[in-house]
Design an enzyme around this catalytic site. Sequence first.
Site, short mmCIF file in Angstrom:
data_model
loop_
_atom_site.label_atom_id
_atom_site.label_comp_id
_atom_site.label_asym_id
_atom_site.label_seq_id
_atom_site.Cartn_x
_atom_site.Cartn_y
_atom_site.Cartn_z
N LYS A 95 -16.37 1.15 -14.02
CA LYS A 95 -17.08 1.58 -15.24
C LYS A 95 -16.74 2.99 -15.70
O LYS A 95 -16.72 3.92 -14.90
CB LYS A 95 -18.58 1.55 -14.96
CG LYS A 95 -19.14 0.18 -14.82
CD LYS A 95 -20.59 0.36 -14.59
CE LYS A 95 -21.37 -0.92 -14.61
NZ LYS A 95 -22.73 -0.63 -14.16
N GLY A 149 -15.66 6.19 -1.24
CA GLY A 149 -15.86 4.87 -1.84
C GLY A 149 -14.72 3.90 -1.60
O GLY A 149 -14.11 3.88 -0.53
N ARG A 155 -18.76 7.47 10.16
CA ARG A 155 -19.69 8.56 9.84
C ARG A 155 -20.25 9.20 11.10
O ARG A 155 -20.52 10.40 11.11
CB ARG A 155 -20.82 8.04 8.95
CG ARG A 155 -20.30 7.79 7.54
CD ARG A 155 -21.35 7.26 6.63
NE ARG A 155 -20.87 7.33 5.26
CZ ARG A 155 -21.42 6.67 4.25
NH1 ARG A 155 -22.47 5.89 4.45
NH2 ARG A 155 -20.93 6.80 3.04
N GLY A 165 -20.38 9.43 -3.84
CA GLY A 165 -21.19 9.98 -4.93
C GLY A 165 -21.16 11.50 -4.94
O GLY A 165 -21.01 12.14 -5.99
#
Length: 391
Positions: free
Chosen positions: A198, A349, A36, A372
């Site tokens: 999920k 992710g 990052r 996200g």
Amino acid sequence: MKTKTLKDFDVKGKRVIVRVDFNVPHKGEVITDDNRIMAALPTINDLTGRGAKVILLSHLGKIKTEEDKAKNDMSIVARRLAEVQPAPVVFVNATRGEELENAVRDMAEGTIVLMQNTRYEPGETKNDPELGAYWASLGDLFVEDAFGSVHRAHASTVGIPTHLPHCAGFLVQKELEVLGGALNEPKRPFVAILGGAKVSDKIGVIENLLKIADKVLIGGGMAYTFQAAEGKKIGNSLLEADKEDLAREFMEKGAGKLYLPTDTVIANDFDAPTDIRTVKAGEIPDGYMGLDIGEETIAEFKKALEGAKTVFWNGPMGVFEKPEFAKGTIEVCKALAELDDAVTIIGGGDSASAAKNLGYAEKFSHISTGGGASLEFMEGKNLPGVAVLED
Ligand code: AMP
């Protein structure tokens, strides 16, 4: 969507506040992955090279207690930043007050001030108007380069730019171009591959991509909820029973373009399996759980990817952290890496880590720095930190 870019501004001698994403993984004082920091360098170097006074703001970790503060002290980033780019870096161990204001006042052109963790201020995550206005008072221009944070309406992402001229940094600009390209004018066929644990985390993105993509391939733990919705046997596999209706709806709406696994690798225990085998999807015996897609599904997914010109991938096909259940994720990753003349995008992710660990990172067109944020973008949501930049 029109956002100004860095090139639209003459920054020499200007105090430029850059919201960067320095939320790096670290153990104690050791940064375990400085990606990052490296990803922010094109913007930082451009600004210092043009004689700007660069004021960097970022959060690091979640801050609830004094202990969290000690654990997430931005000084570790300041040290690394000083090593990886040429401009002098002054670290200010404060998020407001005289020390910060003096440091900014005394800046020479082409130098950097890195402020302490924005989340040391409780008002940051609440987008406290006073805090946004205060931070804005330190600068002449605001540059948003923290793509990983643009889905959050915080003082440093949304508060500051409401008070200052603003634009996107190079990283945010690239993310918006690549993800926006896939969403708004994808080269076809456009194939989306969605996995992970999920359904509930991916509802929005499945819904939107079923409208836009030509094929949507579903793997990972969330596939079992779809199979349960069809009345099939899933043993002890992951299940979100309250999402079965939705899964059924997706299967109806997505008929012809929604691909689900046809076989699955199962095991009798998650932590210490003694029996691992492959069965047809929906035929998982009691006491067993599905932990990866099987060979037949891998072959079908590979076939579905043939000739794809745009691919968006988010979420592993199985419990890829364990070698016994990593094959589906590895094979999908390889298939994407080998596609010719295709725009291949990883939405951050776990899938990004998988591609990097497998040594395929260079083979992808784009690996998003915001897990996200990229998901919310692909859901078609308005990202507050981007909306505020639009003119
Ligand atoms: P997500 O953050 O939703 O993308 O989910 C990533 C996690 O999903 C990883 O830690 C995987 O181990 C996990 N996962 C993928 N497939 C399965 C599965 N079949 N059963 C349990 N967990 C899974």
